[in-house]
Design a protein around this motif. Structure first.
Motif, short mmCIF file in Angstrom:
data_model
loop_
_atom_site.label_atom_id
_atom_site.label_comp_id
_atom_site.label_asym_id
_atom_site.label_seq_id
_atom_site.Cartn_x
_atom_site.Cartn_y
_atom_site.Cartn_z
N TYR A 1 25.62 75.66 -1.65
CA TYR A 1 25.37 74.64 -2.66
C TYR A 1 25.08 75.30 -4.00
O TYR A 1 24.48 76.37 -4.07
N ARG A 2 25.47 74.65 -5.06
CA ARG A 2 25.17 75.17 -6.40
C ARG A 2 23.74 74.87 -6.82
O ARG A 2 23.18 75.56 -7.67
N SER A 3 23.17 73.81 -6.26
CA SER A 3 21.83 73.38 -6.67
C SER A 3 20.96 73.18 -5.45
O SER A 3 21.43 72.76 -4.38
N ARG B 1 25.49 68.45 9.29
CA ARG B 1 24.82 69.19 8.22
C ARG B 1 23.31 69.18 8.40
O ARG B 1 22.64 70.21 8.20
N ALA C 1 20.01 76.32 0.02
CA ALA C 1 21.18 76.03 -0.81
C ALA C 1 22.13 77.21 -0.87
O ALA C 1 23.36 77.06 -0.76
N HIS D 1 18.99 66.55 1.97
CA HIS D 1 19.08 66.64 3.43
C HIS D 1 17.69 66.81 4.05
O HIS D 1 17.41 66.25 5.12
N ALA E 1 20.71 69.53 -3.60
CA ALA E 1 21.52 69.09 -2.47
C ALA E 1 20.79 69.37 -1.16
O ALA E 1 20.79 68.54 -0.24
N ALA E 2 20.15 70.53 -1.08
CA ALA E 2 19.36 70.84 0.11
C ALA E 2 18.17 69.88 0.23
O ALA E 2 17.82 69.44 1.33
#
Length: 236
Positions: A40-42, A10, A35, A49, A45-46
């Motif tokens: 991703y929903r939000s 990822r 995202a 990473h 999360a990105a």
């Protein structure tokens, strides 16, 4: 020589997204764009990473800006050298000033510029075409079929502004994260594509606008995907 840091699959995917965006546009993607591309929903999360990539030294994060992602200088220098080499192989800059197309234009595309679209008519219907422009194919990531005059600021944070000319390639399908032109009833809109199973949403790139959930009553049609952008007020 220091060994390259080991990245998860990822993390490598996100690093590749950053590199590709800089190579293609000269600017990194926003957290929201990353995202959306990865489903991703939000944007948080990105961000997790990205923080991990920064700790491993393969990117640098700059606070206070939505595009605050930088590559290390040696990597950025290689990308800039490649962009400059590609620019030197392009036709003369006059192709970027969008002159009206003459009867025959060698080594250029003659693209119709679509303005306002009337309900019930194909997007390339004659009454929608304001004029034709001669442009270089090298300006775009894929061969476009038409230019669309952007109206409004719903894609502002993706760098698409009111009055820009969006180069569009007609395709029957799109991938998550791609910027598309869609028809919804009597309206034509530019948004980012997000599909999970049978659920389709069109996402703005501006928090002042709401996502659009597409259902059977929307009168939906995909008119193509964006393959480039021309801003007419640049100094070239």
């Amino acid at each position: 020589m220091t060994d390259a840091p080991k990245l998860t699959a990822r993390q490598q995917q996100i690093l590749d997204l950053v590199r590709e965006a800089i190579e293609r546009t000269g600017a990194p993607p926003t957290r929201a764009e990353i995202a959306a591309t990865l489903g991703y929903r939000s944007a948080n999360a990105a961000e997790e990473h990205l923080q991990a990539l920064a700790r491993k030294g393969v990117i640098e994060l700059v606070g206070g800006t939505s595009r605050g992602i930088r590559l290390p200088q040696p990597t950025l220098a290689r990308i800039n050298d490649a962009r400059e080499a590609k620019a030197r192989t392009r036709p003369a800059p006059a192709a970027r000033t969008l002159p009206a197309a003459p009867p025959a234009v060698l080594a250029s595309l003659s693209l119709p510029l679509v303005g306002r679209v009337a309900a019930g008519h194909p997007i390339l219907a004659e009454q929608h075409i304001e004029e034709h422009y001669a442009v270089s194919p090298a300006l775009f990531s894929g061969t476009p079929d038409y230019l669309l005059r952007v109206r409004g600021l719903s894609m502002r944070d993706a760098g698409i502004l009111d009055g820009d000319l969006l180069a569009v390639r007609r395709l029957p399908t799109a991938r998550n994260g791609q910027i598309v032109v869609a028809r919804l009833g009597e309206e034509v809109t530019v948004k980012r594509w997000e599909q999970q199973g049978r659920r389709l949403r069109l996402l703005p790139a501006n928090p002042d606008f709401e996502p659009i959930t597409v259902d059977e009553s929307s009168g939906f049609a995909l008119e193509g995907i964006a393959v480039g952008l021309i801003r007419k007020d640049f100094n070239a």
